[in-house]
Design a protein around this motif. Structure first.
Motif, PDB file in Angstrom:
ATOM      1  N   ILE A 152       0.834  -1.203   0.000  1.00 49.32           N
ATOM      2  CA  ILE A 152       0.000   0.000   0.000  1.00 49.32           C
ATOM      3  C   ILE A 152       0.870   1.255   0.000  1.00 49.32           C
ATOM      4  CG2 ILE A 152      -1.654   1.322   1.386  1.00 49.32           C
ATOM      5  CD1 ILE A 152      -2.899  -1.444   2.132  1.00 49.32           C
ATOM      6  N   VAL A 153       1.951   1.254   0.778  1.00 50.52           N
ATOM      7  CA  VAL A 153       2.877   2.390   0.769  1.00 50.52           C
ATOM      8  C   VAL A 153       3.449   2.576  -0.639  1.00 50.52           C
ATOM      9  CG1 VAL A 153       5.131   3.214   1.587  1.00 50.52           C
ATOM     10  CG2 VAL A 153       3.473   2.302   3.223  1.00 50.52           C
ATOM     11  N   LEU A 154       3.828   1.492  -1.278  1.00 51.00           N
ATOM     12  CA  LEU A 154       4.339   1.569  -2.653  1.00 51.00           C
ATOM     13  C   LEU A 154       3.282   2.167  -3.577  1.00 51.00           C
ATOM     14  CD1 LEU A 154       6.311   0.942  -4.988  1.00 51.00           C
ATOM     15  CD2 LEU A 154       5.369  -1.393  -4.993  1.00 51.00           C
ATOM     16  N   GLY A 155       2.058   1.655  -3.507  1.00 52.94           N
ATOM     17  CA  GLY A 155       0.994   2.153  -4.380  1.00 52.94           C
ATOM     18  C   GLY A 155       0.683   3.620  -4.169  1.00 52.94           C
ATOM     19  N   ILE A 156       0.576   4.031  -2.920  1.00 51.87           N
ATOM     20  CA  ILE A 156       0.281   5.437  -2.617  1.00 51.87           C
ATOM     21  C   ILE A 156       1.441   6.329  -3.051  1.00 51.87           C
ATOM     22  CG2 ILE A 156      -0.049   7.083  -0.725  1.00 51.87           C
ATOM     23  CD1 ILE A 156      -1.769   4.890   0.626  1.00 51.87           C
ATOM     24  N   SER A 157       2.676   5.851  -2.843  1.00 54.21           N
ATOM     25  CA  SER A 157       3.845   6.630  -3.265  1.00 54.21           C
ATOM     26  C   SER A 157       3.848   6.822  -4.779  1.00 54.21           C
ATOM     27  CB  SER A 157       5.138   5.940  -2.823  1.00 54.21           C
ATOM     28  OG  SER A 157       5.225   5.872  -1.420  1.00 54.21           O
ATOM     29  N   LEU A 158       3.501   5.773  -5.522  1.00 58.86           N
ATOM     30  CA  LEU A 158       3.453   5.880  -6.983  1.00 58.86           C
ATOM     31  C   LEU A 158       2.353   6.831  -7.438  1.00 58.86           C
ATOM     32  CD1 LEU A 158       4.017   2.143  -7.983  1.00 58.86           C
ATOM     33  CD2 LEU A 158       5.627   4.044  -8.270  1.00 58.86           C
ATOM     34  N   LEU A 159       1.182   6.727  -6.816  1.00 56.84           N
ATOM     35  CA  LEU A 159       0.088   7.636  -7.174  1.00 56.84           C
ATOM     36  C   LEU A 159       0.441   9.085  -6.856  1.00 56.84           C
ATOM     37  CD1 LEU A 159      -2.984   5.529  -5.985  1.00 56.84           C
ATOM     38  CD2 LEU A 159      -2.337   6.063  -8.353  1.00 56.84           C
ATOM     39  N   ALA A 160       1.022   9.306  -5.685  1.00 53.87           N
ATOM     40  CA  ALA A 160       1.406  10.666  -5.302  1.00 53.87           C
ATOM     41  C   ALA A 160       2.520  11.184  -6.206  1.00 53.87           C
ATOM     42  CB  ALA A 160       1.850  10.700  -3.842  1.00 53.87           C
ATOM     43  N   TYR A 161       3.458  10.313  -6.575  1.00 52.95           N
ATOM     44  CA  TYR A 161       4.537  10.747  -7.471  1.00 52.95           C
ATOM     45  C   TYR A 161       3.978  11.121  -8.838  1.00 52.95           C
ATOM     46  CZ  TYR A 161       9.018  11.270  -9.669  1.00 52.95           C
ATOM     47  OH  TYR A 161      10.103  11.812 -10.321  1.00 52.95           O
ATOM     48  N   ASP A 162       2.993  10.376  -9.298  1.00 51.39           N
ATOM     49  CA  ASP A 162       2.377  10.695 -10.578  1.00 51.39           C
ATOM     50  C   ASP A 162       1.782  12.097 -10.552  1.00 51.39           C
ATOM     51  OD1 ASP A 162       1.556   9.956 -13.254  1.00 51.39           O
ATOM     52  OD2 ASP A 162      -0.488   9.823 -12.467  1.00 51.39           O
ATOM     53  N   ARG A 163       1.296  12.498  -9.395  1.00 47.91           N
ATOM     54  CA  ARG A 163       0.673  13.817  -9.268  1.00 47.91           C
ATOM     55  C   ARG A 163       1.671  14.923  -8.938  1.00 47.91           C
ATOM     56  NH1 ARG A 163      -4.394  15.978  -6.091  1.00 47.91           N
ATOM     57  NH2 ARG A 163      -4.261  18.065  -6.931  1.00 47.91           N
ATOM     58  N   PHE A 164       2.610  14.644  -8.032  1.00 47.83           N
ATOM     59  CA  PHE A 164       3.513  15.681  -7.520  1.00 47.83           C
ATOM     60  C   PHE A 164       4.973  15.487  -7.908  1.00 47.83           C
ATOM     61  CE2 PHE A 164       0.122  15.170  -4.277  1.00 47.83           C
ATOM     62  CZ  PHE A 164      -0.483  16.410  -4.422  1.00 47.83           C
ATOM     63  N   GLY A 165       5.286  14.441  -8.625  1.00 43.71           N
ATOM     64  CA  GLY A 165       6.676  14.105  -8.920  1.00 43.71           C
ATOM     65  C   GLY A 165       7.321  14.984  -9.968  1.00 43.71           C
ATOM     66  N   ALA A 166       8.557  14.630 -10.256  1.00 44.66           N
ATOM     67  CA  ALA A 166       9.367  15.429 -11.177  1.00 44.66           C
ATOM     68  C   ALA A 166       9.644  14.683 -12.471  1.00 44.66           C
ATOM     69  CB  ALA A 166      10.674  15.811 -10.489  1.00 44.66           C
ATOM     70  N   GLY A 167       8.723  13.864 -12.892  1.00 45.29           N
ATOM     71  CA  GLY A 167       8.899  13.108 -14.133  1.00 45.29           C
ATOM     72  C   GLY A 167       9.393  11.700 -13.844  1.00 45.29           C
ATOM     73  N   TRP A 168       8.955  10.769 -14.685  1.00 49.84           N
ATOM     74  CA  TRP A 168       9.269   9.365 -14.447  1.00 49.84           C
ATOM     75  C   TRP A 168      10.722   9.033 -14.730  1.00 49.84           C
ATOM     76  CZ3 TRP A 168       6.436   6.751 -11.323  1.00 49.84           C
ATOM     77  CH2 TRP A 168       5.101   7.122 -11.148  1.00 49.84           C
ATOM     78  N   SER A 169      11.410   9.831 -15.526  1.00 47.72           N
ATOM     79  CA  SER A 169      12.836   9.558 -15.738  1.00 47.72           C
ATOM     80  C   SER A 169      13.612   9.765 -14.438  1.00 47.72           C
ATOM     81  CB  SER A 169      13.406  10.415 -16.864  1.00 47.72           C
ATOM     82  OG  SER A 169      13.218  11.786 -16.589  1.00 47.72           O
ATOM     83  N   MET A 170      13.251  10.785 -13.654  1.00 48.04           N
ATOM     84  CA  MET A 170      13.896  10.988 -12.354  1.00 48.04           C
ATOM     85  C   MET A 170      13.574   9.823 -11.424  1.00 48.04           C
ATOM     86  SD  MET A 170      13.603  14.172  -9.700  1.00 48.04           S
ATOM     87  CE  MET A 170      14.108  13.989  -8.009  1.00 48.04           C
ATOM     88  N   PHE A 171      12.338   9.354 -11.450  1.00 48.72           N
ATOM     89  CA  PHE A 171      11.934   8.229 -10.611  1.00 48.72           C
ATOM     90  C   PHE A 171      12.792   6.999 -10.925  1.00 48.72           C
ATOM     91  CE2 PHE A 171       9.514   4.552  -9.363  1.00 48.72           C
ATOM     92  CZ  PHE A 171       8.931   4.927  -8.163  1.00 48.72           C
ATOM     93  N   VAL A 172      12.902   6.668 -12.205  1.00 45.14           N
ATOM     94  CA  VAL A 172      13.678   5.500 -12.630  1.00 45.14           C
ATOM     95  C   VAL A 172      15.147   5.668 -12.251  1.00 45.14           C
ATOM     96  CG1 VAL A 172      14.496   4.225 -14.657  1.00 45.14           C
ATOM     97  CG2 VAL A 172      12.092   4.866 -14.474  1.00 45.14           C
ATOM     98  N   LEU A 173      15.663   6.867 -12.410  1.00 41.73           N
ATOM     99  CA  LEU A 173      17.071   7.135 -12.120  1.00 41.73           C
ATOM    100  C   LEU A 173      17.400   6.932 -10.641  1.00 41.73           C
ATOM    101  CD1 LEU A 173      19.763   8.148 -13.332  1.00 41.73           C
ATOM    102  CD2 LEU A 173      19.027  10.458 -12.732  1.00 41.73           C
ATOM    103  N   PHE A 174      16.510   7.338  -9.741  1.00 39.93           N
ATOM    104  CA  PHE A 174      16.814   7.311  -8.308  1.00 39.93           C
ATOM    105  C   PHE A 174      16.116   6.203  -7.511  1.00 39.93           C
ATOM    106  CE2 PHE A 174      17.897  11.707  -9.434  1.00 39.93           C
ATOM    107  CZ  PHE A 174      19.210  11.701  -8.984  1.00 39.93           C
ATOM    108  N   PHE A 175      15.282   5.391  -8.142  1.00 39.21           N
ATOM    109  CA  PHE A 175      14.520   4.384  -7.408  1.00 39.21           C
ATOM    110  C   PHE A 175      15.418   3.410  -6.640  1.00 39.21           C
ATOM    111  CE2 PHE A 175      12.225   0.289  -7.146  1.00 39.21           C
ATOM    112  CZ  PHE A 175      11.178   0.690  -6.336  1.00 39.21           C
ATOM    113  N   LEU A 176      16.528   3.023  -7.221  1.00 37.92           N
ATOM    114  CA  LEU A 176      17.413   2.058  -6.572  1.00 37.92           C
ATOM    115  C   LEU A 176      18.523   2.708  -5.744  1.00 37.92           C
ATOM    116  CD1 LEU A 176      17.698  -0.642  -9.382  1.00 37.92           C
ATOM    117  CD2 LEU A 176      16.259  -0.666  -7.348  1.00 37.92           C
TER     118      LEU A 176
END
Length: 142
Positions: free
Chosen positions: A19-43
């Motif tokens: 659930i934390v993962l799902g909510i984080s993904l939904l919130a990132y989709d709304r407030f994030g800085a683009g999915w390339s940044m997400f992929v770059l820093f996820f690990l």
């Protein structure tokens, strides 16, 4: 290993993490800085594995600092209170990573080694009975 979570409690903790993962993904989709940044820093939190080069005790400490929810929550709070989109995006990526790992069963580590986690053993860890950890009684040579 004592302290490992089992049964229904382990399942609940892993579902919470999903659930934390799902909510984080939904919130990132709304407030994030683009999915390339997400992929770059996820690990990025997994760089804490390098702590194991200094031994299991320091490795567990480094891993636990990077994989506890405390860090992402502090970064998220600073992002909200300081109105920092970068901090907000970073906290969401970090919390998504922690949720992902916990969902898969990678819990916080004990100093006995990487495979000993609060969610139970991972990998090829062989568990000895609790009494096997105690030294055998000494006999007098007579």
């Amino acid at each position: 290993m004592s302290g490992a979570t089992t049964g229904g409690v382990r399942l609940v903790l892993r579902l919470e993490a999903a659930i934390v993962l799902g909510i984080s993904l939904l919130a990132y989709d709304r407030f994030g800085a683009g999915w390339s940044m997400f992929v770059l820093f996820f690990l990025a939190p997994d760089l804490s594995f390098f702590g194991y080069l200094a031994g299991p005790r320091l490795g567990a400490l480094a891993y636990n600092l990077a994989h506890s929810y405390l860090g992402p929550l502090m970064v998220l709070a600073s992002g909200v209170f300081l109105d920092s989109p970068t901090a907000l995006a970073s906290g969401l990526i970090w919390s998504a990573h922690v949720g992902f790992d916990r969902m898969l069963g990678y819990g916080l580590k004990y100093p006995e080694g990487f495979g000993f986690t609060h969610l139970g053993p991972i990998g090829r860890v062989r568990l000895a009975p609790d009494n096997a950890r105690k030294p055998a009684p000494q006999r007098d040579a007579a």
